[in-house]
Design a protein around this motif. Structure first.
Motif, short mmCIF file in Angstrom:
data_model
loop_
_atom_site.label_atom_id
_atom_site.label_comp_id
_atom_site.label_asym_id
_atom_site.label_seq_id
_atom_site.Cartn_x
_atom_site.Cartn_y
_atom_site.Cartn_z
N UNK A 25 0.45 -1.60 0.39
CA UNK A 25 0.20 -0.14 0.00
C UNK A 25 0.94 1.12 0.30
N UNK A 26 1.81 0.99 0.51
CA UNK A 26 3.02 2.84 0.96
C UNK A 26 3.69 2.73 -0.32
N UNK A 27 3.73 1.55 -1.69
CA UNK A 27 4.34 1.60 -2.32
C UNK A 27 3.28 2.29 -3.68
N UNK A 28 1.93 1.82 -3.72
CA UNK A 28 0.90 2.33 -3.74
C UNK A 28 1.14 4.16 -4.33
N UNK A 29 0.84 4.46 -2.71
CA UNK A 29 0.76 5.52 -2.63
C UNK A 29 2.39 6.54 -3.15
N UNK A 107 5.00 -8.28 -17.09
CA UNK A 107 5.00 -9.16 -15.53
C UNK A 107 6.05 -10.68 -15.97
N UNK A 108 5.49 -10.86 -16.98
CA UNK A 108 6.10 -11.84 -17.73
C UNK A 108 7.67 -12.29 -18.26
N UNK A 136 5.74 -5.34 -3.86
CA UNK A 136 5.83 -3.85 -4.14
C UNK A 136 6.74 -3.61 -5.86
N UNK A 137 7.82 -4.83 -5.48
CA UNK A 137 8.58 -4.61 -6.92
C UNK A 137 7.91 -5.00 -8.34
N UNK A 138 6.51 -5.27 -8.49
CA UNK A 138 5.72 -6.30 -8.99
C UNK A 138 4.70 -5.11 -9.55
#
Length: 175
Positions: A25-29, A107-108, A136-138
């Motif tokens: 969630x922090x990565x999205x923000x 992602x592939x 988070x990386x994805x």
């Protein structure tokens, strides 16, 4: 002018039980803060992998909180408790399968197990709902791939105009 609201929902049994911190969630923000010039407010939720609960929250954030965008993370795999796409499909009026297709294609390039991912996106009223993977990386890889279409999609469903930091993210809006 109405404040722009973006829903961020992390769906994780373990994070919701405090087993580990919600980095997703922090990565999205973090990404939204980099890419958006518009002032916006996060409507953040952290819940276990429960379809009924997720459906209730999606409906609340779309219908009552008036989020123009809801981004979910987690619950998109093939495990029994992974129910995010089912909840999204249940509450949306229109599905946008191109989002999931694009995210899996990206992602592939990194992992062969991307074919197991079931991310999708859809529209409920004036809200775009996008399901992201849980890592988070994805999240960064997938959101970078689909974000260029998100502001225009929100324009098309009569959502607020999102101003973008063009030095950080290039989006497409027809002239």
């Amino acid at each position: 002018m109405k404040k722009i609201k973006i829903g961020i929902i992390t769906i994780s049994d373990r994070a919701s039980n405090g087993v580990y911190e919600d980095l997703s969630g922090k990565e999205i923000e973090r990404l939204m803060n980099i890419w958006l010039k518009s002032t916006w407010e996060a409507c953040y939720r952290l819940i276990p992998d429960e379809q009924n609960k997720l459906e209730e929250i999606l409906i609340d954030l779309a219908d009552n909180e008036s989020c123009c965008l809801i981004v979910t993370t987690g619950g998109t795999g093939p495990a029994k408790r992974d129910v995010t796409p089912e909840a999204t499909i249940a509450v949306c009026e229109k599905m946008l399968p191109g989002f999931g297709e694009q995210m899996r294609q990206i992602s592939l390039q990194y992992v062969p197990t991307a074919i197991l991912s079931r991310q999708t996106a859809g529209i409920r009223g004036n809200t775009l709902i996008v399901n992201l993977p849980g890592k988070p990386k994805s999240i960064k890889e997938c959101l970078e791939a689909v974000f260029p279409a998100i502001p225009y999609c929100i324009d098309l469903i009569d959502g607020p105009y999102l101003e973008i930091n063009s030095a950080e993210m290039k989006v497409f809006r027809p002239k």
